[in-house]
Design an enzyme around this catalytic site. Structure first.
Site, short mmCIF file in Angstrom:
data_model
loop_
_atom_site.label_atom_id
_atom_site.label_comp_id
_atom_site.label_asym_id
_atom_site.label_seq_id
_atom_site.Cartn_x
_atom_site.Cartn_y
_atom_site.Cartn_z
N LYS A 1 0.84 -1.21 0.00
CA LYS A 1 0.00 0.00 0.00
C LYS A 1 0.87 1.26 0.00
CE LYS A 1 -3.86 -2.41 2.15
NZ LYS A 1 -4.61 -2.76 3.35
N GLN B 1 -4.57 -1.90 9.73
CA GLN B 1 -4.52 -3.17 9.00
C GLN B 1 -5.10 -4.29 9.86
OE1 GLN B 1 -3.44 -3.52 5.74
NE2 GLN B 1 -4.15 -5.63 5.91
N ASP C 1 -10.64 2.99 4.65
CA ASP C 1 -11.07 1.60 4.48
C ASP C 1 -12.59 1.51 4.37
OD1 ASP C 1 -8.94 -0.14 4.20
OD2 ASP C 1 -8.57 -0.29 6.36
#
Ligand SMILES: NC(=O)c1ccc[n+]([C@@H]2O[C@H](COP(=O)([O-])OP(=O)(O)OC[C@H]3O[C@@H](n4cnc5c(N)ncnc54)[C@H](O)[C@@H]3O)[C@@H](O)[C@H]2O)c1
Length: 319
Positions: A76, A120, A143
């Site tokens: 990422k 994460q 997200d």
């Protein structure tokens, strides 16, 4: 027989080595499509900066030392840099308390130089995952896991949509698969993967989310295998997001269907680690019209759609 012969003749003219190759599914190249989107995002970021705005900034939080999480986050960060987004990783020891993690997120929420925050997953079991997702302020929740963003998505209001779901829809749209009024099955109902995919497949294409107008069925671990097969055999689009390697077999797929494999399971082999999807790729490609490989299908799309979300958040936070 006649059809097969005809296909064989056309196939040779088009340069296919065998009738089998011509009859097989077209492979949806997620790496290639993600690269195209990467270029588009880079251009948008450049013009954003030229207009006098601050470079977007993404902060990724890792808790613990899960090797897969480290790989995902470093990918990422790499793509963020490639599109001109500043990216930083903060790693906490797995022993961090929920209170301290919440405090760190609160600080990032207040930090005006940060546009996007992601934690994460998975995080250690000692920490409540839902509370952590709720702690990220919705405007920086790249997200799209905060209930405000999920809620807005379900009523088709403007929101930050989970990147994997966006990636799946983008793959289907850019492949020009016919979806209007067709049947879709999503295998998996998790709140951050299966559910948002289903919401985007079934919603109105004229709505804010630009969804696909498909008649959509969600199957899950309590769908009996025979029922699952009944549903998938009717589907023009099958999205597998169960995390069960090889779950979708050839006899479960309608000829010509588009099969999108979200699943990623890491297995150890003699030659190192291997990634397995939820679809029995070799057999299903003999019957599907389109198919995504694992790796190289949905994975790269998730990363690049996260960058789109970060730019979207920057536009909101800096306006
Ligand atoms: N490619 C990507 O970018 C990407 C992103 C996120 C997740 N993933 C992968 O997608 C998969 C799903 O992720 P998740 O976080 O939603 O997992 P999860 O474990 O939270 O959810 C799995 C879902 O699958 C369903 N399921 C399990 N076994 C089933 C079966 N036999 N039949 C039908 N349904 C079944 C469960 O009911 C559940 O809803 C995992 O393999 C994950 O690694 C990939």
């Amino acid at each position: 027989m006649f059809l097969r012969k005809l296909v064989s003749v056309i196939g040779r003219e088009k340069g296919f080595h065998s009738t089998k190759a011509l009859l097989e599914a077209a492979i949806i190249d997620g790496n290639n499509i993600a690269k195209q989107i990467e270029k588009e995002v880079r251009t948008s970021v450049e013009s954003w900066i030229k207009s006098g705005k601050r470079r977007p900034k993404l902060v990724a939080i890792i808790v613990g030392d899960d090797p897969a999480s480290k790989v995902y986050v470093s990918r990422k960060v790499k793509v963020a840099k490639a599109v001109g987004i500043d990216a930083e990783t903060i790693t906490f020891d797995k022993s961090i308390s929920q209170k301290h993690l919440l405090k760190a997120i609160e600080n990032l929420n207040k930090d005006t130089s940060v546009d996007g925050i992601l934690v994460q997953l998975p995080i250690p079991k000692s920490i409540n995952e839902r509370e952590i997702c709720e702690a990220v302020t919705p405007a920086k929740d790249v997200d799209g896991f905060h209930s405000e963003n999920m809620g807005k998505l379900s009523v088709d209001n403007d929101s930050i949509v989970p990147a994997t779901a966006l990636g799946v829809i983008e793959l289907i749209q850019r492949t020009k698969v016919d979806t209007f009024g067709k049947n879709a099955v999503v295998i998996g109902r998790s709140k951050h993967v299966g559910l948002p995919i289903a919401l985007l497949l079934h919603s109105d294409s004229k709505g804010v989310s630009g969804a696909l107008d498909m008649t959509t069925t969600i199957c899950h671990r309590h769908t009996p295998p025979e029922e699952l097969k009944k549903f998938t055999r009717l589907a023009d689009v099958v999205v597998a997001a169960a995390g069960v390697p090889g779950l979708v077999k050839k006899d479960m797929v309608k000829p010509g269907a588009c099969v999108i494999d979200v699943g990623i399971t890491r297995v150890d082999t003699e030659s190192g680690q291997k990634l397995l999807g939820d679809v029995d790729y070799e057999s299903v490609k003999e019957i599907a019209g389109h198919i995504t490989p694992v790796p190289g299908g949905v994975g790269p799309m998730t990363v690049v759609m996260l960058m789109k979300n970060t730019l979207k958040a920057a536009r909101k936070n800096q306006s």
